[in-house]
Scaffold this motif. Structure first.
Motif, short mmCIF file in Angstrom:
data_model
loop_
_atom_site.label_atom_id
_atom_site.label_comp_id
_atom_site.label_asym_id
_atom_site.label_seq_id
_atom_site.Cartn_x
_atom_site.Cartn_y
_atom_site.Cartn_z
N GLU A 68 0.82 -1.22 0.00
CA GLU A 68 0.00 0.00 0.00
C GLU A 68 0.85 1.26 0.00
O GLU A 68 0.33 2.37 0.04
N ARG A 69 2.19 1.12 0.01
CA ARG A 69 3.15 2.22 -0.11
C ARG A 69 3.01 3.31 0.95
O ARG A 69 2.92 4.50 0.64
N PRO A 70 2.97 2.94 2.23
CA PRO A 70 2.94 3.99 3.26
C PRO A 70 4.30 4.68 3.36
O PRO A 70 5.34 4.10 3.06
N ASP A 71 4.28 5.95 3.77
CA ASP A 71 5.53 6.66 4.06
C ASP A 71 6.09 6.21 5.41
O ASP A 71 7.30 6.09 5.58
N LEU A 72 5.19 6.00 6.36
CA LEU A 72 5.56 5.70 7.74
C LEU A 72 4.62 4.64 8.28
O LEU A 72 3.40 4.72 8.04
N VAL A 73 5.16 3.67 9.02
CA VAL A 73 4.33 2.66 9.66
C VAL A 73 4.56 2.72 11.17
O VAL A 73 5.69 2.74 11.64
N CYS A 74 3.46 2.75 11.90
CA CYS A 74 3.50 2.66 13.36
C CYS A 74 3.43 1.18 13.75
O CYS A 74 2.46 0.50 13.42
N VAL A 75 4.46 0.70 14.42
CA VAL A 75 4.58 -0.72 14.77
C VAL A 75 4.04 -0.92 16.18
O VAL A 75 4.63 -0.48 17.16
N HIS A 95 9.82 4.45 6.59
CA HIS A 95 10.07 4.97 7.94
C HIS A 95 9.21 4.20 8.95
O HIS A 95 8.08 3.81 8.63
N VAL A 96 9.72 4.02 10.17
CA VAL A 96 8.96 3.33 11.20
C VAL A 96 8.98 4.11 12.50
O VAL A 96 9.95 4.80 12.82
N GLN A 97 7.88 4.00 13.23
CA GLN A 97 7.82 4.44 14.62
C GLN A 97 7.38 3.23 15.44
O GLN A 97 6.31 2.68 15.20
N ASP A 114 21.22 0.56 12.50
CA ASP A 114 22.17 0.49 11.38
C ASP A 114 21.45 0.26 10.06
O ASP A 114 21.84 0.84 9.02
N ALA A 115 20.41 -0.57 10.08
CA ALA A 115 19.65 -0.83 8.85
C ALA A 115 18.95 0.43 8.38
O ALA A 115 18.90 0.73 7.17
N ALA A 116 18.37 1.19 9.31
CA ALA A 116 17.69 2.42 8.93
C ALA A 116 18.66 3.42 8.33
O ALA A 116 18.36 4.08 7.33
#
Length: 363
Positions: A68-75, A95-97, A114-116
């Motif tokens: 769905e191509r989100p810019d940011l995902v809240c985990v 991006h993740v929060q 490091d991955a980010a």
């Protein structure tokens, strides 16, 4: 720099207990800045209930969420899955929060960081209590030197979790969650360091007193700060019959302060040696009523994260910042396992928290 935009495309992974707060934030507080494009949960009905309120498509997997191509995902998934789930999203360039804790093992948190960095995306972590007006006020007093030399500081978490909370597949289990220190009190351990300063060493004890679980429902600890101050930790989920208190106190050479309420949301004491104009209104000015123990800081925190994305700067709370409380949790557990004092500069790591152990029945 990601740059400004009309609206951010937001995804949500996991629709558990804290999702009610995210429905309020995404569906109301920040609706002018975000569009929820999808919510994912293994129980698709939970995802459908979430999107029915805030919009977006209910999906049943991380792959479908990425599509769905989100810019940011809240985990918002279980603590033991944070590292695995966030890494999949980061590798997809998203991006993740992450809700606390960033991971259960320090090495997994470092891997996310490091991955980010390698992918050029942000990995941010939720520490919403830092945004409470009471916390912001005391932090400002610390920064201005009005507390003076710290003498002692401590936290008390008296919350209620009944046995059914621990009878699910993950709460209270070493491989997926830990006990009261890792799950509930980690916010207050973060506050203790954020306001009291770096910690040198800890000595702790813990037990499952009323509830049946692998880890502890009650823990106490003694703290030695690098400044020379001493402190205490007291946390339990066996308070009955509701969440009663989450407090922090600082006793300094120049002032005493206490933040209390259910979620570090009220100034209960501000007593400076040398009062200034406005000190008499501190309690009413910086105390905040909150509906639950989650508080009301998620919205301001996510708003600051979106600002950081637009400006291309560090998020308000990044992995390194979140590692301070995770390392303290590990030090406390390592102290329990060793039966004595441990120094944080030695990077103690619990043999149990986040380790893949044989499944045992809770109780």
């Amino acid at each position: 720099m990601t740059g400004p935009r009309d609206k951010w495309r937001i995804g949500v992974l996991g629709c558990g207990r804290v999702s009610a707060r995210y429905r309020e934030v995404l569906g109301r507080e920040l609706a002018h800045r975000v569009d929820v494009v999808a919510a994912a949960d293994l129980i698709r009905e939970k995802a459908a209930a979430f999107t029915a309120e805030v919009g977006g498509k209910p999906v049943g997997s991380i792959a479908e969420l990425i599509a769905e191509r989100p810019d940011l995902v809240c985990v918002l998934t279980e603590s033991g899955h944070h590292a695995e789930h966030a890494l999949q999203l980061i590798e997809a360039g998203i991006h993740v929060q992450i809700e606390k804790p960033v991971a259960l093992r320090p090495e997994d948190a470092e891997r996310l960081r490091d991955a980010a960095a390698a992918k050029g995306v942000i990995c941010a972590v939720v520490k919403q209590n830092r945004y409470n007006p009471a916390m912001q006020f005391v932090r400002r007093m610390v920064d201005e030197g009005r507390i003076g030399r710290l003498v002692t500081a401590g936290i008390r978490v008296h919350w209620c979790r009944h046995q059914d909370y621990y009878d699910d597949p993950w709460h209270g289990r070493w491989s997926m969650d830990g006990g009261v220190l890792a799950q509930q009190a980690i916010h207050h351990l973060d506050a203790l360091q954020w306001l009291g300063g770096p910690i040198e060493a800890v000595c702790a004890a813990g037990a499952a007193v009323l509830n049946r679980l692998e880890a502890e429902d009650t823990a106490v600890g003694v703290v030695r700060f690098k400044s020379g101050a001493l402190g205490t930790i007291e946390a339990t989920t066996s308070a009955r019959d509701e969440d009663f208190e989450a407090s922090l106190h600082l006793v300094g050479e120049q002032a005493m302060a206490k933040i209390g309420g259910r979620a570090l949301n009220r100034v209960e004491l501000w007593r400076p040696v040398e009062p200034r104009q406005g000190d008499e209104r501190v309690v009413e000015t910086y105390s905040q009523d909150v509906p639950t123990s989650y508080g009301l800081g998620h919205g301001p925190l996510l708003g600051d994260l979106l600002d950081a994305l637009e400006k291309g700067v560090r998020p308000p709370i990044d992995v390194d910042e979140a590692l301070t409380s995770l390392r303290l949790v590990h030090a406390l557990y390592a102290s329990m396992e060793a039966g004595g004092w441990v120094r944080l500069d030695d990077n103690p790591v619990s043999a149990r928290l986040g380790a893949q152990m044989p499944e045992t029945a809770a109780g």
